[in-house]
Design an enzyme around this catalytic site. Structure first.
Site, short mmCIF file in Angstrom:
data_model
loop_
_atom_site.label_atom_id
_atom_site.label_comp_id
_atom_site.label_asym_id
_atom_site.label_seq_id
_atom_site.Cartn_x
_atom_site.Cartn_y
_atom_site.Cartn_z
N HIS A 335 -17.32 -36.15 -25.52
CA HIS A 335 -18.57 -35.95 -26.23
C HIS A 335 -18.32 -35.88 -27.73
O HIS A 335 -17.18 -35.72 -28.19
CB HIS A 335 -19.32 -34.72 -25.72
N ASP A 345 -13.45 -28.31 -30.38
CA ASP A 345 -14.41 -28.73 -29.36
C ASP A 345 -15.59 -29.43 -30.00
O ASP A 345 -16.47 -28.78 -30.54
CB ASP A 345 -14.86 -27.49 -28.58
N GLU A 383 -23.46 -33.03 -25.07
CA GLU A 383 -22.70 -32.42 -23.97
C GLU A 383 -22.87 -30.92 -23.97
O GLU A 383 -22.94 -30.28 -22.93
CB GLU A 383 -21.21 -32.78 -24.12
N GLU A 392 -27.12 -38.78 -18.31
CA GLU A 392 -28.19 -39.78 -18.42
C GLU A 392 -27.61 -41.19 -18.27
O GLU A 392 -28.23 -42.06 -17.66
CB GLU A 392 -28.92 -39.64 -19.76
N GLU A 395 -27.12 -41.90 -14.69
CA GLU A 395 -28.42 -42.12 -14.03
C GLU A 395 -28.94 -43.52 -14.34
O GLU A 395 -29.53 -44.18 -13.48
CB GLU A 395 -29.43 -41.07 -14.49
#
Lengths: 707, 707
Positions: A335, A345, A383, A392, A395
Site C-alpha cells: 500500500h 508503514d 490500506e 476493491e 472484486e
C-alpha cells in the site's frame, strides 16, 4: 525430384533456418526465450538493488504525511506513474485505477476531545495502576518539527461513530470478552461507563463491540509503555533519543471489523456501484471510541466528531509483459497510504518496490531481459482504512486474477528491525523463499546467508526437511488478505524484523504515530538500509524465480505437512470430544492421506519430467496444477457469515485448537453452547466441508486424465 | 572444427532427426499429433454411427424397468462398464462412482390410493367440466404386457409426504399462485380441500407449495388429454394404436424443488458426508400429493404411503485420454435411470451414447486416432429424482471440472419426434453446433442438411448473421443444470423433436408412464432410427470439433447478441420504471458495449493468429480465454437463496421481462411490494452484480498483458 536437388533444397532450407535463428536471436530481446531461470540475470538483479537508492526513495516518500486520498497521496500516485513510465527504467505500461470509497476522518473544526469532567460524581474507579489524571493532548508533541502542521491528522479511531458520552472510567485491560466478563464478576457496573482499554489482545474494533454488549457508553484506547516501549517512557529514553515512542505518541488505526470499502462488499467501489445505506452497514464500532495518551483516570467526557466521507483513492498498477506466458501473473504489491509520514508503514515497503521496479525496468528497457511470465507491480490505496484498494481490485478483476495469478507477494513494512527475515505465507511458497534466501548474504555481522540467519530466530522441526525456518500463517494484517482469503491465491508477506530477546515491543514503537519518520528509520531502524536491501533482494529473487522458472517453483507437497499437523491437532485435542458426539475423524484421516499420496506422486512426476526435455505445453499443464492447487481450498459457502473468508484452511480461527479453522470454531461453539444438536450438526458440516476440499484438492493433483 | 566436418555432422544429425521422425510416426498412433480437426476422421465417424446398432442398444437398455438404484439399474452400470472396458471398442478407462442418496418410493405393501369417500358431505364442488367420478386405478392398464410386474413402479409423486387427507375436491387448474388466488376471489373456501390440478404451467412441486399456502390438505395431479394427446383419449386412438397416451397412463415425477441429493446440498453424497436432519430439509412438497388418471370429481380420500430411503446410486464415467492436452475435458453425458422402461426417457439418449463411445473407442483401440483433448463420457444416476448423480459429481470434483472442462454436452431424450433438431445452449456453443449440423444430412424427405431443416422450425433473425436456427436457453430440465448454473461451464442439450404444427402435446404423450417402451419408439417415434442417428452424428461431430480443433470452436463473441438483447429488453420494459426510482441503466450500457468491443477485438486477434503459424502455447492461452469466459459470469453470492444458481445470465427468471434474471426478478419483486426502499436497493444491487460480471468478463477477453 532428384536426390541432389532434394539435398540442395535441404541445405538451402537449413541455411535459411539458420539465418532465421540468427535474425531472431538479435531481433528478440536477448534471453527473451530463455527456457528457464537465468542465474546471470538473477545475479545482476541482486547486485543492482541499491541500498542508497532505497534510502532516497524513502526520503521522498515520507517527506510529508500522505494519508489516503490526501493531496500528497495523489502526488505519490503521480510519482509512481512517472517512475513506471520512465523510458529508461520503467515498465511496459502503468495505470491508476480509482475507486470512490468511504473513509472516516476527525473533524478539523471540532477536534475529538477527552476531558476530565469534574462535575461528575467522585471515583469508584478501577484503574490500571491507580494513576492520577493528567490531561489530554489532542495532538502529539512536536518533538522533531514533523509532528505539527495541518497534514498531521489528529489521533483517532477511524469509523468510530461521533458522540459525546460521559461516564465513570473503568479500566478494562485489552477489552476482550473475558475482560468485561471479569469486571462483571467483580460486581462492577459497566452500564454507562467509559471503558479504558489498551492496545493488543484483540482487534481494535473488537474492544468497542465487546464493550457495547455490556452497556458501556464509550471506549478509550491507549498504548501501554510496557507493551511497546519495553517499559520506557521518559522523553530522554524515547525518540529522537531512541527508537521508543515519545510519551505523547498515540496509535491511530481503522476500527472497522471487515476489510474493503464498507459500502460495497463484494462489488468494486466504482462510482456506479450499488452502495449500502449507512443504516445497513455492519462492522463499524457501535460506540464512540478514541485513542489517547496512556495516563488517565476517573470520570471523563469523551467527544468524538469523526465523520464519514466518500473519497477517491487510487491503486497504481504496472506490468512487465511475459515473453512466453503473458497470461500468468506474478503479482507484487504494497500500500501507499500512511497515517502520517509513514516512513516505516508503508514507505519502507514502497521504497523497496520502487527500487525493484527500477532494476527490473532498466533490464527490460535495455532489451537485456524479459520474463517468461508477466510481473505486475501494485501500489494499493487506502490500506490503513481496511485494505480497501487491494480488496476493491480483487472484486473488480476477480476471475481474471483467480484464473491467472501465480502468486501474490506483499512487502508492506519492509523493515521492522534489523535482526532477521520474517515470512508469512502458505505452504506452496516455502520452497521458493528458501531457495532465494539461501543465496543472499545476510546484512549484519558474520557471513551468513539470510536463510542461515533466519533459522536462528524462527525455526521448526519439519518431519520432511529437519530443522528449517518457520513461516508464519497469513492473517488479515495487510493487502495479502483478499488474495489469499477471497481469491485463493498462494501468497506471502516478507519483512525484516526484531530480535525478540532484545525487545518485547508489540510492534515497532512509533507505529501509526507522527513519530514514524525518515529520521526514525535512518537513525534507529535501519541505518545504512542494509535490511531494506536484504528484503529487496529476497523479494526480487522470489519474483524472478516465480516469473522465469520453466517449472513453477510452487511446491504443493509442502501442504502435506500442514494438513498432517492440523489433523494431529484435531485428533489429539478434539478427538475424544468428537467421539462423545459420535463424530468420526476417519474420513478426514483418509482425505489427508490421499492428499499426501497424490502430492508425493505429483512430485515424482515433476522430477521425471525435469530429467527429460518436456515440451512447453506439458510443463504448462503441470504448472496449472501447481498454480491452481490453492484455489481448490476455496469454498465461498463454507463460512457465509465471514465476509470474504473462503479458504477452508486459513479462515480466521477463534477456536483454540490449531487445526482446520471451520472445525476448530464449530467445536468451540458447540462445546460452549448448551443448545446441542444444531451446533454439533455444524461441526459435522464443517468436517465434511474440509474433507470435500481435501479430496477435491487431491483430485486436482492426480494425473490429469485419471478419472 | 572444419567446415566440411560441420556439414558432415549436420547431415548426420539431419538423418538422425529424419529417422526419429519416421520412427515417431509409426510408434505414435497415426493422427495422434494431428494439429487440427481431421476431416477424414470426422467423415469416418459420421459414416460409422449406425442406426441399427442404436436400435439394438435401445432394445437392451429398455428391456426392463430400471428405476434409479434398482437391480436392473445396477445391471446397466455393469453393461456400461463392460462396453467401455471392451478391448476392441472401449475407452482408455472407465469407473463407477457411487453415492448414497435420499430417494422416495411408494410403499409396496400399502399402495397409494385415491378413493371416493361417500361418507363425506355432498358436493359443493367446482369441477373441470363437471364430470362424474369413475374410479381410481392404482396402476396403469396392462396394454402391451409390459405394464404389469413388480418392477413397474406405481405412479406417485416422489418426495411427497405420506398422509391421509380427506376433503372436498376443488379444481385448481395448473395450481399456480394465480390459480389459487382466483379461486379465493370466487369465494371458494380452500381450507381442508383436496386440490385437483393438471400437469403443466408450473413445476410439479410448486403445485403443492402453492396449495398449502391456502390451507389445502392434499393435491392430485392429472394429465389432461388436451395437453398431451391433442385431445384424443379412447383406447383405439392411443398406444399401441398410435403414439398417444392410453387412458390409464399417469405421469410420475419428482416433486422436489431443488436438484441434487436433498440431504447433502453442496457436499458429495459419499457415505461419510454430513447429512441434514430430515426436519431441516427444504424443498419437499408440504402436503400429500398424488398423480392420478384424469377423470374424477367430488369428495375424495387421498392415501399416500411414500417413504424416503437412502439408496446407492452410481455414475459411470469413461475417458479417452487427450494426446496433447489431456487436462482439457470435453464432457458428454446422459442419465441412465428411468421411471419405468424409459425407452425414450432416457434410453434413447443412452443408446446414442453407447454408439458414439463404440465408434470413437474402436478408432482409439485400432490406433487410428486419439483426440487432442480428453473426452469424458458420463452415465448419470438418479436424474429422475432431481439430477442427483450429475449434481453430486459436480460437488465432488468442483475445482477439477471448473478449471478444465471445455464444454458439457447433454443428450437425455435423444428423440422426442422426427421433425427437427432442437438445441438448447449458451451462446459460445452456437457456432460449433451450426458448423456440425451444416455438414450432416437431415433424415426424412428432401436433401437438406440438419441445419437447413432445423432453420425451418426454429429460427430467429440475428443482427450479425441474418436468419439462423435459434437455440433455446438452458433451464434445469436435465443434467446440464449443475454444469451451467453451478460450475459455469458452457453447455448444450441436443435432441430431435416435434413439428409443432402437427401436435400440441406438452411433451411426448407417454412421458414418465409405463407406456414409454421400445415398441413405442420403434413403431411411432422413430421407425428406422434415423433421427437417433442424426442426433448421434450431430453430437459426434460436436465432440470431435471440441476435442480435436487446434483453436477451440467456442465463439465467445456470440454472447454479445444475447447481452444486447437483454439490455434492450431492460431499456424498453424496465427503463421507465427504473428511472422513476432514480436507477440508471447507463453503467449497464457501458458494460455491454465494453464486452462487445473486447469480444470483437479478440475475434480479430484469433483470425490474425489463425493466418500465421502460432505455437501451441499461444493457442492454449487463447483457448483458455475462450474456455473460461463462461466462468466469469458466475457469482456464488448473487442469489444466496437460490441453491446452486450462480450464473448471473441464466439463473431462473421469474420476472416477466426477458433480461438479466437478477434484475428482472428484483424489479418484479420491488414493483410488487409496497415495502419500497429495501426492494429497490436490491434492484440496484442486482444491477451492480451484473455490471461487475460483464466488466469482469470483458477484462478476461482483453489481451492478457493489458492492465
Amino acid at each position: 525430384m532428384q536426390w541432389t536437388k532434394v539435398l540442395g533444397l535441404g541445405l538451402g532450407a537449413a541455411a535459411l533456418l539458420g539465418l532465421g535463428i540468427i535474425l531472431g536471436h538479435f531481433a528478440i530481446p536477448k534471453k527473451a526465450n530463455s527456457p528457464d531461470l537465468d542465474l546471470e540475470i538473477l545475479e545482476t538483479v541482486m547486485g543492482q538493488l541499491d541500498a542508497h537508492r532505497i534510502r532516497e526513495n524513502l526520503r521522498e516518500l515520507s517527506r510529508e504525511p500522505h494519508l489516503a486520498s490526501s493531496p500528497r497521496d495523489e502526488d505519490l500516485v503521480q510519482l509512481l506513474l512517472q517512475r513506471w513510465k520512465d523510458p529508461e527504467s520503467g515498465l511496459d505500461s502503468a495505470e491508476a485505477f480509482t475507486y470512490e470509497v468511504l473513509l472516516s476522518f476527525p473533524s478539523q473544526e471540532q477536534p475529538n476531545v477527552v476531558d476530565i469532567a469534574m462535575t461528575l460524581p467522585p471515583p469508584p474507579t478501577v484503574g490500571p495502576t491507580g494513576d492520577i489524571i493528567h490531561s489530554c493532548h489532542r495532538t502529539e508533541e512536536n518533538v522533531t518539527g514533523e509532528q505539527g502542521g495541518p497534514d498531521v491528522i489528529q489521533p483517532y479511531a477511524a469509523y468510530a461513530p461521533s458522540g459525546n458520552p460521559q461516564g465513570l472510567l473503568v479500566y478494562a485491560n485489552h477489552g476482550t470478552e473475558d475482560d468485561f466478563k471479569e469486571l462483571q464478576t467483580q460486581g462492577i457496573k459497566l452500564e454507562g461507563t467509559i471503558a479504558l482499554t489498551r492496545y493488543g489482545g484483540v482487534g481494535r474494533g473488537d474492544k468497542a463491540v465487546n464493550a457495547a454488549k455490556h452497556g458501556v457508553a464509550g471506549v478509550l484506547v491507549y498504548t501501554d509503555p510496557a507493551d511497546i516501549n519495553d517499559g520506557l517512557s521518559s522523553p530522554s529514553e524515547t525518540f529522537p533519543n531512541s527508537w521508543y515512542l515519545p510519551p505523547s505518541g498515540v496509535e491511530r488505526g481503522s476500527y472497522y471489523k471487515y476489510f474493503g470499502d464498507p459500502l460495497t462488499p463484494y462489488l468494486p467501489a466504482i462510482p456506479s456501484s450499488f452502495r449500502l445505506d449507512l443504516a445497513n452497514v455492519s462492522g463499524f464500532p457501535p460506540i464512540p471510541t478514541q485513542p489517547i495518551v496512556c495516563s488517565l483516570g476517573c470520570p471523563v467526557n469523551v467527544s468524538v466528531y469523526n465523520r464519514l466521507e466518500l473519497r477517491n483513492s487510487s491503486n497504481v498498477l504496472g506490468i512487465i509483459r511475459g515473453a512466453v506466458e503473458p497470461d500468468r501473473y506474478v503479482l507484487y504489491g504494497n500500500h501507499r497510504d500512511s497515517w502520517v509520514h509513514g516512513a516505516v508503514d508503508p514507505s519502507s515497503g514502497t521504497a523497496v518496490l520502487l527500487e525493484l521496479s527500477r532494476v527490473l525496468g532498466t533490464l527490460l528497457k535495455k532489451g537485456t531481459w524479459r520474463p517468461r511470465r508477466s510481473i505486475v507491480f501494485a501500489s494499493w490505496g487506502a490500506e490503513e482504512f481496511g485494505l480497501i484498494g487491494s480488496t476493491e481490485f480483487t472484486e473488480e478483476f476477480f476471475n481474471k486474477l483467480q484464473e491467472r495469478t501465480v502468486a501474490y507477494i506483499n512487502v508492506d513494512i519492509a523493515v521492522f528491525a534489523n535482526a532477521t527475515l520474517r515470512v508469512q505465507g502458505t505452504p506452496p511458497v516455502q520452497s521458493v523463499v528458501f531457495s532465494a534466501t539461501k543465496e543472499i548474504r545476510s546484512p549484519g555481522p558474520g557471513d551468513l546467508s539470510i536463510y542461515d540467519n533466519w533459522i536462528r530466530y524462527f525455526n521448526r522441526s519439519s518431519p520432511v526437511y529437519g530443522l528449517v525456518p518457520s513461516l508464519g500463517s497469513l492473517g488479515a494484517g495487510s493487502d495479502y488478505a483478499p488474495f489469499i482469503h477471497f481469491l485463493g491465491i498462494s501468497s506471502m508477506d516478507i519483512a525484516y524484523t526484531y530480535d525478540r530477546s532484545k525487545t518485547s515491543a508489540r510492534i515497532y514503537p512509533t507505529y501509526h504515530t507522527a513519530f514514524d519518520t525518515f529520521d526514525y528509520v535512518d537513525k534507529f531502524l535501519d541505518p545504512g538500509f542494509s535490511s531494506h536491501q536484504a528484503v529487496a533482494r529476497t523479494a526480487g529473487s522470489i519474483i524472478l524465480r516465480l516469473s522465469d522458472s520453466f517449472f513453477l517453483p510452487l511446491k504443493v507437497s509442502d501442504y502435506s505437512e500442514t494438513l498432517r499437523s492440523f489433523l494431529q491437532a484435531a485428533q489429539q485435542d478434539l478427538g475424544a470430544l468428537l467421539e462423545q458426539h459420535s463424530i468420526s475423524l476417519g474420513p478426514l484421516v483418509t482425505a489427508v492421506e490421499k492428499f499426501e499420496a497424490e502430492a508425493a506422486a505429483l512430485g515424482q512426476r515433476i522430477s521425471m519430467l525435469q530429467k527429460g526435455s518436456p515440451d512447453p505445453l506439458q510443463v504448462r499443464m503441470l504448472n496449472d496444477q501447481l498454480m491452481l492447487l490453492e484455489r481448490s481450498f476455496l469454498n465461498p459457502r463454507a463460512f457465509p457469515e465471514e465476509r470474504y473468508y473462503s479458504h477452508v484452511l486459513w479462515a480466521a480461527r477463534t477456536g483454540s485448537v490449531a487445526t482446520f479453522p471451520g472445525l476448530s470454531n464449530a467445536c468451540a461453539r458447540a462445546n460452549d453452547t448448551a443448545s446441542g444438536s444444531e451446533a454439533w450438526a455444524e461441526v459435522q458440516r464443517q468436517l465434511s466441508i474440509v474433507v470435500t476440499a481435501l479430496e477435491g484438492a487431491a483430485a486436482t493433483l492426480r494425473p490429469v486424465a485419471d478419472l
